[in-house]
Write a protein that holds these residues in place. Structure first.
Motif, PDB file in Angstrom:
ATOM      1  N   LEU A 275       0.844  -1.299  -0.156  1.00 53.35           N
ATOM      2  CA  LEU A 275      -0.172  -0.156   0.108  1.00 53.35           C
ATOM      3  C   LEU A 275       0.807   1.123  -0.048  1.00 53.35           C
ATOM      4  CD1 LEU A 275      -3.122   1.173   0.125  1.00 53.35           C
ATOM      5  CD2 LEU A 275      -2.701   1.076   2.732  1.00 53.35           C
ATOM      6  N   SER A 276       0.685   1.982  -1.253  1.00 57.49           N
ATOM      7  CA  SER A 276       1.586   3.271  -1.275  1.00 57.49           C
ATOM      8  C   SER A 276       0.928   4.502  -1.111  1.00 57.49           C
ATOM      9  CB  SER A 276       2.394   3.174  -2.577  1.00 57.49           C
ATOM     10  OG  SER A 276       1.449   3.175  -3.610  1.00 57.49           O
ATOM     11  N   ASN A 277      -0.357   4.703  -1.504  1.00 57.67           N
ATOM     12  CA  ASN A 277      -1.039   5.638  -1.080  1.00 57.67           C
ATOM     13  C   ASN A 277      -2.698   5.557  -0.886  1.00 57.67           C
ATOM     14  OD1 ASN A 277      -2.130   8.306  -1.431  1.00 57.67           O
ATOM     15  ND2 ASN A 277      -1.451   8.877  -3.599  1.00 57.67           N
ATOM     16  N   ILE A 278      -2.924   5.520   0.156  1.00 52.30           N
ATOM     17  CA  ILE A 278      -4.292   5.468   0.694  1.00 52.30           C
ATOM     18  C   ILE A 278      -5.223   6.470   0.285  1.00 52.30           C
ATOM     19  CG2 ILE A 278      -4.395   6.762   2.786  1.00 52.30           C
ATOM     20  CD1 ILE A 278      -5.765   4.265   4.195  1.00 52.30           C
ATOM     21  N   TYR A 279      -4.841   7.483  -0.306  1.00 54.23           N
ATOM     22  CA  TYR A 279      -5.757   8.643  -0.877  1.00 54.23           C
ATOM     23  C   TYR A 279      -5.764   8.738  -2.331  1.00 54.23           C
ATOM     24  CZ  TYR A 279      -5.441   9.718   4.201  1.00 54.23           C
ATOM     25  OH  TYR A 279      -5.275   9.829   5.515  1.00 54.23           O
ATOM     26  N   SER A 280      -5.241   7.708  -3.145  1.00 59.76           N
ATOM     27  CA  SER A 280      -5.051   7.708  -4.463  1.00 59.76           C
ATOM     28  C   SER A 280      -6.559   8.193  -5.207  1.00 59.76           C
ATOM     29  CB  SER A 280      -4.508   6.657  -5.040  1.00 59.76           C
ATOM     30  OG  SER A 280      -5.127   5.463  -4.752  1.00 59.76           O
ATOM     31  N   ASN A 281      -7.776   7.592  -4.614  1.00 64.17           N
ATOM     32  CA  ASN A 281      -8.753   7.632  -5.194  1.00 64.17           C
ATOM     33  C   ASN A 281      -9.502   9.155  -5.004  1.00 64.17           C
ATOM     34  OD1 ASN A 281      -9.164   7.418  -2.613  1.00 64.17           O
ATOM     35  ND2 ASN A 281     -11.407   6.427  -2.544  1.00 64.17           N
ATOM     36  N   THR A 282      -8.848  10.097  -4.335  1.00 67.65           N
ATOM     37  CA  THR A 282      -9.108  11.409  -4.157  1.00 67.65           C
ATOM     38  C   THR A 282      -8.115  12.383  -4.828  1.00 67.65           C
ATOM     39  OG1 THR A 282      -7.920  11.742  -2.342  1.00 67.65           O
ATOM     40  CG2 THR A 282     -10.044  10.796  -1.766  1.00 67.65           C
ATOM     41  N   MET A 283      -7.293  11.991  -5.538  1.00 69.27           N
ATOM     42  CA  MET A 283      -6.307  12.894  -6.283  1.00 69.27           C
ATOM     43  C   MET A 283      -6.950  13.177  -7.424  1.00 69.27           C
ATOM     44  SD  MET A 283      -3.571  12.473  -4.465  1.00 69.27           S
ATOM     45  CE  MET A 283      -2.151  12.788  -5.402  1.00 69.27           C
ATOM     46  N   GLN A 284      -6.195  14.229  -7.979  1.00 61.14           N
ATOM     47  CA  GLN A 284      -6.898  15.026  -9.243  1.00 61.14           C
ATOM     48  C   GLN A 284      -6.898  14.124 -10.584  1.00 61.14           C
ATOM     49  OE1 GLN A 284      -4.578  18.392  -9.751  1.00 61.14           O
ATOM     50  NE2 GLN A 284      -2.680  17.169 -10.663  1.00 61.14           N
ATOM     51  N   MET A 285      -7.635  14.358 -11.459  1.00 66.25           N
ATOM     52  CA  MET A 285      -7.768  13.444 -12.684  1.00 66.25           C
ATOM     53  C   MET A 285      -6.406  13.392 -13.456  1.00 66.25           C
ATOM     54  SD  MET A 285     -11.389  14.372 -14.369  1.00 66.25           S
ATOM     55  CE  MET A 285     -11.003  13.192 -15.758  1.00 66.25           C
ATOM     56  N   HIS A 286      -5.995  12.159 -14.046  1.00 64.58           N
ATOM     57  CA  HIS A 286      -4.762  12.136 -14.837  1.00 64.58           C
ATOM     58  C   HIS A 286      -3.593  12.039 -13.769  1.00 64.58           C
ATOM     59  CE1 HIS A 286      -7.191  12.649 -18.397  1.00 64.58           C
ATOM     60  NE2 HIS A 286      -7.316  13.835 -17.935  1.00 64.58           N
ATOM     61  N   SER A 287      -3.982  11.837 -12.520  1.00 70.19           N
ATOM     62  CA  SER A 287      -2.741  11.757 -11.653  1.00 70.19           C
ATOM     63  C   SER A 287      -2.134  10.340 -11.846  1.00 70.19           C
ATOM     64  CB  SER A 287      -3.244  11.917 -10.047  1.00 70.19           C
ATOM     65  OG  SER A 287      -2.269  11.717  -9.174  1.00 70.19           O
ATOM     66  N   HIS A 288      -0.649  10.314 -11.552  1.00 72.40           N
ATOM     67  CA  HIS A 288      -0.300   9.034 -11.672  1.00 72.40           C
ATOM     68  C   HIS A 288       0.040   8.377 -10.083  1.00 72.40           C
ATOM     69  CE1 HIS A 288       0.775   9.686 -15.920  1.00 72.40           C
ATOM     70  NE2 HIS A 288       1.472  10.834 -15.642  1.00 72.40           N
ATOM     71  N   ALA A 289      -0.607   8.826  -9.332  1.00 69.88           N
ATOM     72  CA  ALA A 289      -0.664   7.986  -7.964  1.00 69.88           C
ATOM     73  C   ALA A 289      -1.418   6.922  -7.900  1.00 69.88           C
ATOM     74  CB  ALA A 289      -1.126   9.052  -6.857  1.00 69.88           C
ATOM     75  N   ARG A 290      -0.637   5.648  -7.625  1.00 70.60           N
ATOM     76  CA  ARG A 290      -1.123   4.513  -7.472  1.00 70.60           C
ATOM     77  C   ARG A 290      -1.644   4.159  -5.989  1.00 70.60           C
ATOM     78  NH1 ARG A 290       1.988   0.740 -11.269  1.00 70.60           N
ATOM     79  NH2 ARG A 290       0.443  -0.492 -10.794  1.00 70.60           N
ATOM     80  N   THR A 291      -2.685   3.559  -5.510  1.00 69.85           N
ATOM     81  CA  THR A 291      -2.817   2.750  -4.274  1.00 69.85           C
ATOM     82  C   THR A 291      -1.726   1.961  -4.225  1.00 69.85           C
ATOM     83  OG1 THR A 291      -5.418   3.338  -4.536  1.00 69.85           O
ATOM     84  CG2 THR A 291      -4.478   1.787  -3.071  1.00 69.85           C
ATOM     85  N   TRP A 292      -1.334   1.019  -4.809  1.00 65.47           N
ATOM     86  CA  TRP A 292      -0.592  -0.193  -4.629  1.00 65.47           C
ATOM     87  C   TRP A 292       0.728  -0.206  -5.422  1.00 65.47           C
ATOM     88  CZ3 TRP A 292      -1.948  -3.354  -0.432  1.00 65.47           C
ATOM     89  CH2 TRP A 292      -3.478  -3.250  -0.142  1.00 65.47           C
ATOM     90  N   GLU A 293       1.876  -0.604  -5.159  1.00 61.64           N
ATOM     91  CA  GLU A 293       2.883  -0.643  -5.904  1.00 61.64           C
ATOM     92  C   GLU A 293       3.427  -2.387  -5.610  1.00 61.64           C
ATOM     93  OE1 GLU A 293       5.980   1.946  -5.023  1.00 61.64           O
ATOM     94  OE2 GLU A 293       4.593   3.934  -5.822  1.00 61.64           O
ATOM     95  N   GLU A 294       4.027  -2.917  -6.861  1.00 63.44           N
ATOM     96  CA  GLU A 294       4.513  -4.339  -6.645  1.00 63.44           C
ATOM     97  C   GLU A 294       5.681  -4.161  -6.104  1.00 63.44           C
ATOM     98  OE1 GLU A 294       5.866  -7.362  -9.869  1.00 63.44           O
ATOM     99  OE2 GLU A 294       3.510  -7.061 -10.026  1.00 63.44           O
ATOM    100  N   THR A 295       6.126  -5.041  -5.190  1.00 64.63           N
ATOM    101  CA  THR A 295       7.480  -4.940  -4.558  1.00 64.63           C
ATOM    102  C   THR A 295       8.231  -6.319  -4.813  1.00 64.63           C
ATOM    103  OG1 THR A 295       6.619  -5.688  -2.378  1.00 64.63           O
ATOM    104  CG2 THR A 295       6.953  -3.329  -2.683  1.00 64.63           C
TER     105      THR A 295
END
Length: 359
Positions: A275-295
Motif C-alpha cells: 500500500l503506497s497511497n491510501i488517498y489515490s482515489n481522491t487525487m486529481q484526474m490524470h494523476s499517476h498516484a497509485r494505491t498499490w505498488e508491486e514489490t
C-alpha cells in the motif's frame, strides 16, 4: 633469561582478558538475536549465560531484537492445533497442541510471540498465551456478539520503554442496529476490559474473518466482495480503501517492511503489492498516484505444482520477507531474499487454519 619469560605471562594474561571480553560481547549483544528454543539450549553453556537469559530485562531486549517467523500453528477442522517449525534445530514450542490451556480451543490470531485462542465451551472465551513459556490469560466476556468465526486481530508491539507485555485484541463484528455496517470492540490488557468503539463503518459490507492484519497502528480486514476496511486504533476512525486487487480466495493481506501488503496468486505466479497511497482515489484526474505498488513477484516451479491446477494456489501469509502458500495438501514457504522454496507440511486440509508464530 627470566626477564625474557615475563612478557609471555603478560601476553597470556592479555589473551585471557580478550577471551573474557569476547564472552561478554556474545552474552550482551549476540544472545538477544537468537530464537527462544536456541536460548533454552544456551542456558546450559555456563552459569552467567543462564542468569542473563532468565532476567526480565533480557526477555524484553530479546523481544525487541529478534524478529523472524519461528513457525506456523496449523489446525484442521475438528483437530487440535499442531506446530510446524521453520527450523526444528533452533525454533520450537514445548507443547505444539497447546494442551496447557484449560479447554479445547481454536487458534484465531498471533502477534510477536503471543497467540489468541478461543474456547469451545461456555461463552467461547478468548485466551491470550505465550506458547514458548506456556503462560496464558483468560479474557473477560465480550460486550458484543462476535459470531462463530470472529474477525479478530491481536496487536502486541514491544516498547523500548515498557517492560510489561501489553497487547490489544480487536474484533470487527456485524452491527445489530444497522444493515451492512461494521462495529469494533477492543480489549486492552492495560485496562483489563472490553470496550465497544463509537465508530461505525457503514460501507464495509461483510468481512472475511481470517483476513485481519495490523500495520503501523492500523488494523485492516478484507471485505468479501470488494475493498479493505481500515480501523485506526489511535484515531478511533474507520475507512474503506478502494482500488484493491481482488482475486477471490487467492488473496491475502500481510505486512512487508512495516506496510500493509496485498498478496495474490495469478496462474503460477505470486505477486506482493505494498500500500503506497491510501488517498489515490481522491487525487486529481490524470494523476499517476497509485494505491498499490508491486514489490515482489515470483513463479512457482511446475515440479512444485505437481500437476495441480495453478488456480488452486492459496496464499496463507506474507511477512518477515517470506510468503507461505498452499497447493493441494502442501504448505510451502518462499524466501524473498534467498529466492528459495521449501515444503513446510504435506498433510494440510483445504480449510486448514494457520496462525504464524513470529518472535
Amino acid at each position: 633469561m627470566d626477564r625474557g619469560k615475563r612478557p609471555n605471562k603478560f601476553v597470556s594474561s592479555r589473551n585471557n582478558k580478550i577471551y573474557m571480553d569476547l564472552k561478554d560481547v556474545i552474552r550482551e549483544h549476540a544472545l538477544p538475536f537468537l530464537p527462544a528454543k536456541s536460548l533454552f539450549k544456551a542456558q546450559g553453556v555456563c552459569r552467567d549465560w543462564k542468569l542473563q537469559i532468565s532476567t526480565p530485562f533480557f526477555a524484553h531486549n530479546q523481544s525487541l531484537s529478534y524478529h523472524a517467523i519461528s513457525g506456523v500453528f496449523c489446525q484442521n477442522p475438528g483437530d487440535p492445533p499442531s506446530f510446524i517449525s521453520m527450523d526444528p534445530k533452533s525454533c520450537g514450542v514445548p507443547d505444539p497442541s497447546l494442551k496447557f490451556l484449560p479447554e479445547p480451543i481454536d487458534i484465531r490470531a498471533s502477534s510477536n510471540g503471543l497467540i489468541c485462542c478461543q474456547g469451545h465451551t461456555g461463552a467461547n472465551a478468548y485466551y491470550i498465551c505465550n506458547p514458548v513459556t506456556k503462560q496464558w490469560k483468560k479474557l473477560p466476556n465480550t460486550n458484543a456478539d462476535h459470531g462463530h468465526d470472529p474477525a479478530v486481530v491481536l496487536v502486541s508491539e514491544p516498547s523500548l520503554l515498557n517492560f510489561v507485555a501489553e497487547y490489544k485484541l480487536i474484533c470487527a463484528f456485524p452491527s445489530v442496529e444497522y444493515d451492512n455496517a461494521t462495529e469494533f470492540e477492543i480489549y486492552s490488557s492495560s485496562e483489563g476490559a472490553w470496550k465497544v468503539s463509537g465508530e461505525i463503518c457503514f460501507a464495509s459490507k461483510k468481512l472475511m474473518p481470517r483476513s485481519g492484519v495490523h500495520a503501523d497502528g492500523v488494523v485492516y480486514w478484507q471485505a468479501k466482495r470488494h475493498g479493505i476496511v481500515a480501523f485506526d486504533l489511535a484515531k478511533d476512525r474507520s475507512q474503506l480503501i478502494q482500488g484493491y486487487y481482488h482475486h477471490g480466495r487467492n488473496t491475502t493481506l500481510g505486512m512487508m517492511n512495516g506496510k500493509l501488503c496485498n498478496t495474490y496468486a495469478n496462474g503460477n505466479s505470486i505477486m506482493v503489492n505494498v500500500l503506497s497511497n491510501i488517498y489515490s482515489n481522491t487525487m486529481q484526474m490524470h494523476s499517476h498516484a497509485r494505491t498499490w505498488e508491486e514489490t515482489a513477484r515470483f513463479s512457482i516451479d511446475s515440479s512444485v505444482l505437481g500437476g495441480i491446477n495453478s488456480d488452486l494456489v492459496v496464499v496463507l501469509f506474507v511477512g518477515c520477507n517470506v510468503v507461505l502458500f498452499q497447493i493441494g495438501r502442501k504448505i510451502l514457504c518462499y524466501d524473498i531474499k534467498t529466492k528459495e522454496t521449501k515444503v513446510m507440511c504435506s498433510a494440510a486440509e483445504s480449510d486448514v487454519r494457520c496462525v504464524f508464530l513470529c518472535e
